[in-house]
Design a protein around this motif. Structure first.
Motif, mmCIF file in Angstrom:
data_model
loop_
_atom_site.group_PDB
_atom_site.id
_atom_site.type_symbol
_atom_site.label_atom_id
_atom_site.label_comp_id
_atom_site.label_asym_id
_atom_site.label_seq_id
_atom_site.Cartn_x
_atom_site.Cartn_y
_atom_site.Cartn_z
ATOM 1 N N SER A 16 0.841 -1.198 0.000
ATOM 2 C CA SER A 16 0.000 0.000 0.000
ATOM 3 C C SER A 16 0.869 1.238 0.000
ATOM 4 O O SER A 16 2.033 1.213 0.403
ATOM 5 N N LEU A 17 0.260 2.328 -0.410
ATOM 6 C CA LEU A 17 0.977 3.594 -0.477
ATOM 7 C C LEU A 17 -0.039 4.713 -0.308
ATOM 8 O O LEU A 17 -1.199 4.577 -0.739
ATOM 9 N N ARG A 18 0.377 5.793 0.316
ATOM 10 C CA ARG A 18 -0.492 6.966 0.391
ATOM 11 C C ARG A 18 0.210 8.154 -0.227
ATOM 12 O O ARG A 18 1.293 8.562 0.222
ATOM 13 N N LEU A 19 -0.395 8.715 -1.227
ATOM 14 C CA LEU A 19 0.122 9.898 -1.893
ATOM 15 C C LEU A 19 -0.531 11.139 -1.291
ATOM 16 O O LEU A 19 -1.695 11.092 -0.876
ATOM 17 N N SER A 20 0.224 12.228 -1.264
ATOM 18 C CA SER A 20 -0.275 13.485 -0.714
ATOM 19 C C SER A 20 -0.274 14.556 -1.787
ATOM 20 O O SER A 20 0.600 14.581 -2.655
#
Length: 115
Positions: A16-20
């Protein structure tokens, strides 16, 4: 308003990854912000847009979640169960009512998914 995407990197498939997407110059709550991506050799495509009823491309429904933190003036894109085909440069951009991008493209953030 300026939007700056960040948070990309090299991740393994299934992760998983969270982009801002951080806004400056204007409150992000006054914008409709969308995420787009461009994979190598392909055209840029719409991914998701944050609004009262968030919209998603059919290809990412169920794995991508868009959210917003007004206090941090930031819109996020969480990507779960990453696949190699998610490899792309991801951009955030103000969009119109039909999720079409407005203004000039900023610098995106590269997501690379290894199999």
């Amino acid at each position: 308003v300026q939007l700056q995407a960040s948070g990309g990197g090299l991740v393994q498939a299934g992760g998983s990854l969270r982009l801002s997407c951080a806004a400056s110059g204007r409150a992000i709550s006054r914008l409709v912000v969308g995420w787009f991506r461009q994979a190598p050799g392909k055209e840029r495509e719409f991914v998701a847009a944050f609004k009262s009823n968030p919209s998603y491309a059919d290809s990412v429904k169920g794995r991508f979640t868009i959210s917003r933190d007004n206090a941090k003036n930031t819109v996020y894109l969480r990507i779960d169960t990453l696949k190699p085909e998610d490899t792309a440069v991801y951009y955030c951009q103000p969009v119109d009512f039909d999720d079409r991008p407005l203004g000039s493209w900023g610098q995106g953030t590269l997501v690379t998914v290894s199999s």
